[in-house]
Write an enzyme that holds these catalytic residues in place. Sequence first.
Site, PDB file in Angstrom:
ATOM      1  CE  LYS A   1      -3.648   2.097   2.788  1.00  0.00           C
ATOM      2  NZ  LYS A   1      -4.585   1.910   3.890  1.00  0.00           N
TER       3      LYS A   1
ATOM      4  CD  GLU B   1      -2.294  -5.083  11.550  1.00  0.00           C
ATOM      5  OE1 GLU B   1      -1.226  -5.719  11.584  1.00  0.00           O
ATOM      6  OE2 GLU B   1      -2.764  -4.626  10.500  1.00  0.00           O
TER       7      GLU B   1
ATOM      8  N   GLY C   1      -5.011  -2.313   5.164  1.00  0.00           N
ATOM      9  CA  GLY C   1      -4.229  -3.455   4.678  1.00  0.00           C
ATOM     10  C   GLY C   1      -4.936  -4.785   4.915  1.00  0.00           C
ATOM     11  NE  ARG C   2      -6.763  -4.314  11.022  1.00  0.00           N
ATOM     12  CZ  ARG C   2      -6.141  -3.151  11.148  1.00  0.00           C
ATOM     13  NH1 ARG C   2      -5.004  -2.951  10.516  1.00  0.00           N
ATOM     14  NH2 ARG C   2      -6.627  -2.188  11.910  1.00  0.00           N
TER      15      ARG C   2
ATOM     16  CD  GLU D   1       9.269  -6.398   7.069  1.00  0.00           C
ATOM     17  OE1 GLU D   1       9.030  -5.250   6.611  1.00  0.00           O
ATOM     18  OE2 GLU D   1       9.060  -6.715   8.249  1.00  0.00           O
TER      19      GLU D   1
ATOM     20  CG  HIS E   1      -5.362 -36.532  16.131  1.00  0.00           C
ATOM     21  ND1 HIS E   1      -5.618 -37.829  16.554  1.00  0.00           N
ATOM     22  CD2 HIS E   1      -6.316 -36.225  15.219  1.00  0.00           C
ATOM     23  CE1 HIS E   1      -6.660 -38.287  15.889  1.00  0.00           C
ATOM     24  NE2 HIS E   1      -7.110 -37.337  15.073  1.00  0.00           N
TER      25      HIS E   1
ATOM     26  CE  LYS F   1       4.390  -1.306   7.913  1.00  0.00           C
ATOM     27  NZ  LYS F   1       3.633  -0.826   6.762  1.00  0.00           N
TER      28      LYS F   1
HETATM   29  C1  G6Q Z   1      -2.577  -3.983   7.848  1.00  0.00           C
HETATM   30  C2  G6Q Z   1      -1.346  -3.409   8.358  1.00  0.00           C
HETATM   31  C3  G6Q Z   1      -0.085  -4.087   7.911  1.00  0.00           C
HETATM   32  C4  G6Q Z   1       0.302  -3.761   6.467  1.00  0.00           C
HETATM   33  C5  G6Q Z   1       1.720  -4.239   6.206  1.00  0.00           C
HETATM   34  C6  G6Q Z   1       2.165  -3.980   4.798  1.00  0.00           C
HETATM   35  O1  G6Q Z   1      -3.700  -3.585   8.111  1.00  0.00           O
HETATM   36  O2  G6Q Z   1      -1.328  -2.050   8.139  1.00  0.00           O
HETATM   37  O3  G6Q Z   1      -0.124  -5.471   8.065  1.00  0.00           O
HETATM   38  O4  G6Q Z   1      -0.603  -4.358   5.585  1.00  0.00           O
HETATM   39  O5  G6Q Z   1       2.584  -3.632   7.118  1.00  0.00           O
HETATM   40  O6  G6Q Z   1       2.097  -2.627   4.494  1.00  0.00           O
HETATM   41  P1  G6Q Z   1       2.253  -2.127   3.007  1.00  0.00           P
HETATM   42  O7  G6Q Z   1       1.127  -2.693   2.211  1.00  0.00           O
HETATM   43  O8  G6Q Z   1       2.216  -0.636   3.059  1.00  0.00           O
HETATM   44  O9  G6Q Z   1       3.564  -2.654   2.508  1.00  0.00           O
END
Ligand code: G6Q
Length: 545
Positions: free
Chosen positions: A208, A356, A270-271, A214, A387, A507
């Site tokens: 986003k 989250e 994001g989620r 990462e 199990h 982050k």
């Molecule tokens: C989701 C969070 C988090 C985010 C990641 C990736 O709701 O904000 O999990 O999706 O940190 O972020 P970017 O999409 O900006 O790389």
Amino acid sequence: MSAKTLSTSAEWKALARHWRALHGTTLKGLFDADATRGTRFVADGAGLHLDYSKNLATDETLGLLQKLAKARGVFTRRDAMFRGDKINETEKRAVLHVALRAPRSERILVDGVDVVPEVHAVLDRMAAFSNKVRSGEWRGHSGKPIRNVISIGIGGSDLGPVMAYEALKHYSRRDMSFRFVSNVDPTDFVEATRDLDAEETLFIVCSKTFTTLETLTNAHAARDWCLQQLGGDERAVAKHFVAVSTNATEVEKFGIDTANMFGFWDWVGGRYSMDSAIGLSTMLAIGPDAFREMLGGFHAMDEHFRTAPAEKNLPLLMGLLSIWYNNFFAAQTVAVLPYAQYLKRFPAYLQQLTMESNGKHVTLDGTRVDYATGPIYWGEPGSNGQHSFYQLIHQGTRLIPCDFIGFEHALTPLGGQHDLLMANLIAQTEALAFGKMPEQVRAEGTPDWLVPHRVCAGNRPTNTILVERLTPYSLGTLVALYEHSVFVQGAIWNIDSFDQWGVELGKQLANKVIPQLRDAREPKLGHDSSTNALIRRYRAARKAN
Ligand code: G6Q
């Protein structure tokens, strides 16, 4: 509405009194007293059947919980979300994942602009691109069609696509491979690419912000890997990389042509983004029509949540029952147990969605809450879990409400195996509710000393969600069910379910330590003694290497 007004409200106090009065009530007692309970405490919506009869709740409980929902303004808040109001108050953003699956005919305004046409324009571009890749019309730099798709992203830009790919594998192109790289651990990238030919590989960089450590690190590794195999010609990037982001400037900086960028908007968390362009890998795997079916499932649950009467509203019921256990029984966790191997990543996906969103300690006005918020979600597919950790659910000292999810028809029938799977699901909910009493254990000839060990007290609450079949549509309904159940809980606790300041902190932190691990000169360390020692130890090992 402040934190105080929840725990001191008449509705909350009435629930606390009711909880005390229920002391000693058992599920067995409730079922014995009402032969219709199993068919009465059920609700259907968007094709999902919810049996919530095996919960430690009476008609009065449900009535009191409904009153709480009303008093806390859950419906007003729901309507504000659907309307596009900026209910993510700390980030001053609308929360409009529901717009991602709105039909073309709908109108949803953000700052006076109808966002539905933009959503469909991106979906149409994604569909055109997917068709090109799937048909072989899109060629790699050396002219070969794409056979491998690697989606690079993390958190909300990864967990949804991974879960959806696994869940919908049955509908996916089996002559293509789909992989996901998220961890900055180089192993993730190396293992995902080790047997692939760059000429046939397409990378989707999903971020986003397009600034996440990462993802950007892995995207650069992918670029190097690709260029190395393709003779170093920079023009190859355009054929092997596309981006999904809200940040065109950073995408361009990375070297991806914005013509190959699929956008989304700051009002998609994001989620909550697996049904936006972040789901491009899902669309490539199952095709645009099936992706639209999935959106249809999401939308059907949105409509159910928006319009179904409170007492038959699935996300509302599930959210309220979760509050009941979390805040009155002090249950700390919820287990999600899908009896479907295809849903093996569903609990991991839900962990982010739920934790989250509702792992917050202050209300919207910044007041510290004096009640527990988001429970810990966890789980594994059945019957595997039976199990291992089910032992603790049956006989441990903690109360763990469980959501069982099952499908009436198998996608991959193999003899009568699906019957065995479903028999296990149904039997587990029965065993958890009614247990095995000492007299039953004794009647089996168990010696007295062993009886206490073999007794299962029962009274363990469960929801059972039955779905006709796992399809793109039903997956959409299931995900939206949990999205809205999370919403209900957040609204009652009066927290911001749509920000994630804890994630933001994470982050920033590593950026300070990275140079301290790498600098040739001994850095001046100003951390605590533990952190300083760990950094020095790592540096020493690095030097010795
Ligand atoms: C989701 C969070 C988090 C985010 C990641 C990736 O709701 O904000 O999990 O999706 O940190 O972020 P970017 O999409 O900006 O790389």
